[in-house]
Structures are given as C-alpha cells and as structure tokens.
Design a protein around this motif. Structure first.
Motif, PDB file in Angstrom:
ATOM      1  N   ASP A 128      12.610  25.103 172.367  1.00 36.78           N
ATOM      2  CA  ASP A 128      13.190  26.249 172.093  1.00 36.78           C
ATOM      3  C   ASP A 128      14.667  26.411 172.060  1.00 36.78           C
ATOM      4  O   ASP A 128      15.512  27.160 171.743  1.00 36.78           O
ATOM      5  N   VAL A 129      15.445  25.399 172.660  1.00 38.55           N
ATOM      6  CA  VAL A 129      16.690  25.375 172.820  1.00 38.55           C
ATOM      7  C   VAL A 129      17.430  25.108 171.454  1.00 38.55           C
ATOM      8  O   VAL A 129      18.556  25.972 171.316  1.00 38.55           O
ATOM      9  N   PRO A 130      17.061  24.348 170.319  1.00 40.23           N
ATOM     10  CA  PRO A 130      17.966  24.631 169.203  1.00 40.23           C
ATOM     11  C   PRO A 130      18.060  25.966 168.805  1.00 40.23           C
ATOM     12  O   PRO A 130      19.106  26.368 168.231  1.00 40.23           O
ATOM     13  N   GLU A 131      17.042  26.745 168.894  1.00 36.74           N
ATOM     14  CA  GLU A 131      17.005  27.995 168.267  1.00 36.74           C
ATOM     15  C   GLU A 131      17.866  28.883 169.123  1.00 36.74           C
ATOM     16  O   GLU A 131      18.430  29.771 168.828  1.00 36.74           O
ATOM     17  N   LEU A 132      17.705  28.491 170.451  1.00 35.43           N
ATOM     18  CA  LEU A 132      18.682  29.471 171.220  1.00 35.43           C
ATOM     19  C   LEU A 132      20.145  29.175 170.920  1.00 35.43           C
ATOM     20  O   LEU A 132      21.014  30.111 171.012  1.00 35.43           O
ATOM     21  N   ASN A 133      20.375  27.947 170.765  1.00 40.06           N
ATOM     22  CA  ASN A 133      21.801  27.505 170.333  1.00 40.06           C
ATOM     23  C   ASN A 133      22.292  28.339 169.149  1.00 40.06           C
ATOM     24  O   ASN A 133      23.280  28.769 169.020  1.00 40.06           O
ATOM     25  N   ARG A 134      21.133  28.464 168.335  1.00 45.59           N
ATOM     26  CA  ARG A 134      21.429  29.032 166.861  1.00 45.59           C
ATOM     27  C   ARG A 134      21.782  30.438 167.023  1.00 45.59           C
ATOM     28  O   ARG A 134      22.676  31.080 166.429  1.00 45.59           O
ATOM     29  N   LEU A 135      21.226  30.945 168.101  1.00 46.90           N
ATOM     30  CA  LEU A 135      21.278  32.456 168.179  1.00 46.90           C
ATOM     31  C   LEU A 135      22.650  32.840 168.947  1.00 46.90           C
ATOM     32  O   LEU A 135      23.032  33.778 169.196  1.00 46.90           O
ATOM     33  N   GLY A 136      23.151  31.664 169.504  1.00 47.80           N
ATOM     34  CA  GLY A 136      24.661  31.912 170.363  1.00 47.80           C
ATOM     35  C   GLY A 136      24.509  31.545 171.860  1.00 47.80           C
ATOM     36  O   GLY A 136      25.398  31.684 172.433  1.00 47.80           O
ATOM     37  N   VAL A 137      23.397  30.939 172.205  1.00 43.81           N
ATOM     38  CA  VAL A 137      23.390  30.816 173.779  1.00 43.81           C
ATOM     39  C   VAL A 137      24.143  29.441 173.988  1.00 43.81           C
ATOM     40  O   VAL A 137      23.904  28.132 173.227  1.00 43.81           O
ATOM     41  N   ILE A 194      21.237  39.934 173.951  1.00 43.74           N
ATOM     42  CA  ILE A 194      22.300  39.730 175.057  1.00 43.74           C
ATOM     43  C   ILE A 194      23.562  39.321 174.326  1.00 43.74           C
ATOM     44  O   ILE A 194      24.728  39.883 174.385  1.00 43.74           O
ATOM     45  N   VAL A 195      23.278  38.241 173.195  1.00 44.57           N
ATOM     46  CA  VAL A 195      24.477  37.863 172.396  1.00 44.57           C
ATOM     47  C   VAL A 195      25.296  38.936 171.368  1.00 44.57           C
ATOM     48  O   VAL A 195      26.474  39.299 171.541  1.00 44.57           O
ATOM     49  N   GLY A 196      24.393  39.704 170.997  1.00 39.31           N
ATOM     50  CA  GLY A 196      24.663  40.849 170.207  1.00 39.31           C
ATOM     51  C   GLY A 196      25.336  42.059 171.010  1.00 39.31           C
ATOM     52  O   GLY A 196      26.580  42.523 170.807  1.00 39.31           O
ATOM     53  N   ALA A 197      24.999  42.129 172.258  1.00 39.39           N
ATOM     54  CA  ALA A 197      25.327  43.284 173.127  1.00 39.39           C
ATOM     55  C   ALA A 197      26.861  42.922 173.653  1.00 39.39           C
ATOM     56  O   ALA A 197      27.905  43.694 173.819  1.00 39.39           O
ATOM     57  N   LEU A 198      27.177  41.589 174.027  1.00 39.94           N
ATOM     58  CA  LEU A 198      28.590  41.216 174.420  1.00 39.94           C
ATOM     59  C   LEU A 198      29.364  41.241 172.931  1.00 39.94           C
ATOM     60  O   LEU A 198      30.604  41.644 173.350  1.00 39.94           O
ATOM     61  N   ASP A 199      28.933  40.915 172.050  1.00 35.69           N
ATOM     62  CA  ASP A 199      29.894  41.177 170.818  1.00 35.69           C
ATOM     63  C   ASP A 199      30.365  42.438 170.617  1.00 35.69           C
ATOM     64  O   ASP A 199      31.539  42.906 170.537  1.00 35.69           O
ATOM     65  N   GLU A 200      29.472  43.370 170.619  1.00 37.69           N
ATOM     66  CA  GLU A 200      29.732  44.879 170.453  1.00 37.69           C
ATOM     67  C   GLU A 200      30.609  45.428 171.790  1.00 37.69           C
ATOM     68  O   GLU A 200      31.447  46.310 171.390  1.00 37.69           O
ATOM     69  N   ALA A 240      32.659  38.892 172.873  1.00 32.82           N
ATOM     70  CA  ALA A 240      32.252  37.495 172.128  1.00 32.82           C
ATOM     71  C   ALA A 240      32.523  36.076 172.526  1.00 32.82           C
ATOM     72  O   ALA A 240      31.716  35.232 172.474  1.00 32.82           O
ATOM     73  N   ASP A 241      33.685  36.111 173.433  1.00 35.59           N
ATOM     74  CA  ASP A 241      34.063  34.895 173.932  1.00 35.59           C
ATOM     75  C   ASP A 241      33.504  34.616 175.217  1.00 35.59           C
ATOM     76  O   ASP A 241      33.532  33.528 175.824  1.00 35.59           O
ATOM     77  N   ILE A 242      32.664  35.418 175.713  1.00 38.77           N
ATOM     78  CA  ILE A 242      31.797  35.190 177.088  1.00 38.77           C
ATOM     79  C   ILE A 242      30.487  34.369 176.716  1.00 38.77           C
ATOM     80  O   ILE A 242      29.713  34.622 175.741  1.00 38.77           O
ATOM     81  N   ALA A 243      30.443  33.240 177.163  1.00 41.25           N
ATOM     82  CA  ALA A 243      29.489  32.321 177.040  1.00 41.25           C
ATOM     83  C   ALA A 243      28.108  33.010 177.484  1.00 41.25           C
ATOM     84  O   ALA A 243      28.005  33.581 178.666  1.00 41.25           O
ATOM     85  N   VAL A 244      26.959  32.626 177.031  1.00 38.92           N
ATOM     86  CA  VAL A 244      25.727  33.098 177.564  1.00 38.92           C
ATOM     87  C   VAL A 244      24.760  31.860 177.863  1.00 38.92           C
ATOM     88  O   VAL A 244      24.629  30.832 177.103  1.00 38.92           O
ATOM     89  N   VAL A 245      24.240  31.762 179.058  1.00 42.91           N
ATOM     90  CA  VAL A 245      23.674  30.862 179.793  1.00 42.91           C
ATOM     91  C   VAL A 245      22.185  31.425 180.061  1.00 42.91           C
ATOM     92  O   VAL A 245      22.361  32.217 180.876  1.00 42.91           O
ATOM     93  N   LEU A 246      21.370  30.531 179.818  1.00 47.63           N
ATOM     94  CA  LEU A 246      19.986  31.008 180.130  1.00 47.63           C
ATOM     95  C   LEU A 246      18.977  30.035 181.110  1.00 47.63           C
ATOM     96  O   LEU A 246      19.573  28.739 181.030  1.00 47.63           O
ATOM     97  N   GLY A 247      18.513  30.373 181.900  1.00 47.50           N
ATOM     98  CA  GLY A 247      17.556  29.368 182.837  1.00 47.50           C
ATOM     99  C   GLY A 247      16.234  30.077 183.373  1.00 47.50           C
ATOM    100  O   GLY A 247      15.967  31.363 183.036  1.00 47.50           O
ATOM    101  N   GLY A 248      15.498  29.181 183.830  1.00 45.84           N
ATOM    102  CA  GLY A 248      14.133  29.702 184.074  1.00 45.84           C
ATOM    103  C   GLY A 248      13.240  28.697 183.244  1.00 45.84           C
ATOM    104  O   GLY A 248      13.191  27.772 183.314  1.00 45.84           O
ATOM    105  N   LEU A 249      12.003  29.415 182.741  1.00 43.28           N
ATOM    106  CA  LEU A 249      10.832  28.821 182.160  1.00 43.28           C
ATOM    107  C   LEU A 249      11.436  28.773 180.795  1.00 43.28           C
ATOM    108  O   LEU A 249      10.541  29.361 179.891  1.00 43.28           O
TER     109      LEU A 249
END
Length: 142
Positions: free
Chosen positions: A100-109, A76-82, A86-95
């Motif tokens: 995993d949150v530090p890795e998600l932050n590293r990925l750009g979430v 998703i982060v890559g698709a937004l960049d393409e 790239a300035d649109i934030a990504v927010v995840l929710g659910g299970l």
C-alpha cells in the motif's frame, strides 16, 4: 544525524485505540531530540491538522492498528491543506502493508512504516524529511 530541532504532532484518528506503538515512537523521537506534541487517541483529521498548524510542526505522525489507513491518509492530507498546513509532512506507522505504500505516497504521505521498520530506519527517514522541509538537506553523508 540528529536534527535536534524538529517538531512533530503525534496522534491517532478515529476509533483506532492501540496506542502502545505511538507512545513508544514518541519516546524514541524525544530521545532523538525531536519536540513531540502527543495529542492521543480518537481525534478527527481536522483536529490533528489544526494542532499541527498551530504548533508549526514539521510533520504529523499517525499510528494505525487497523486497515483504514488509506482513507484516513487522504482525509489527513486534505485536512492539512484546508488548515493551511500543506507543507507539513504526513508520516504513518503501524500495521501498514508494504504493497500500500505507493498508493499512500500518491495520496501525499511522505513516509510509511510497517511492523518490521527499525527505529534506526525511522529516525533516518525523519531526519531527511525535516532537512528537506527546512531546506538544509545535505547532498553527501561525508
């Protein structure tokens, strides 16, 4: 604080189809004054990104009821960049597992919310995210 001006695109990617949570969040966001564009289930990351860019969204919110969110987050982060979002934030929710949150932050979430996140905590984080994106972040709560 209610932003009253934020815009988000909410949806689900891939075969994840448990949509009760994201529909509930959509209602909470609308009641909070956010403009919500809900694109439903079974989207590709590219479709989600295209809609977010077209709608000039402050953030995209994606719900996951399966464990595939690490790979999908990077996609998703890559698709937004393409797509020029790239300035649109990504927010995840659910299970989402807290470990995993530090890795998600590293990925750009920007934000990730698990099953124990309260609506109040989510809304506070979303308000801060929108304020930062728009350059209106207040340094005090007074």
């Amino acid at each position: 604080m209610t932003t009253g001006q934020g815009r988000c695109v909410l949806g689900m990617v891939g075969s994840d189809k448990h949509n009760k949570g994201i529909r509930t969040i959509a209602r909470i966001f609308r009641d909070h004054g956010l403009e919500v564009v809900y694109i439903g289930e079974h989207n590709t990351s590219q479709q989600l990104a295209a809609v977010a860019v077209h709608e000039d969204a402050d953030f995209v919110g994606v719900s996951f009821s399966n464990g595939n969110y690490l790979a999908r987050a990077a996609e998703i982060v890559g698709a937004l960049d393409e797509a020029g979002g790239a300035d649109i934030a990504v927010v995840l929710g659910g299970l989402i597992h807290s470990e995993d949150v530090p890795e998600l932050n590293r990925l750009g979430v920007a934000e990730a919310f698990g099953p124990t996140s309260s609506p109040e905590d989510i809304l506070e984080a979303i308000d801060r995210l929108i304020e930062r994106r728009r350059g209106t972040f207040e340094t005090s709560n007074a």
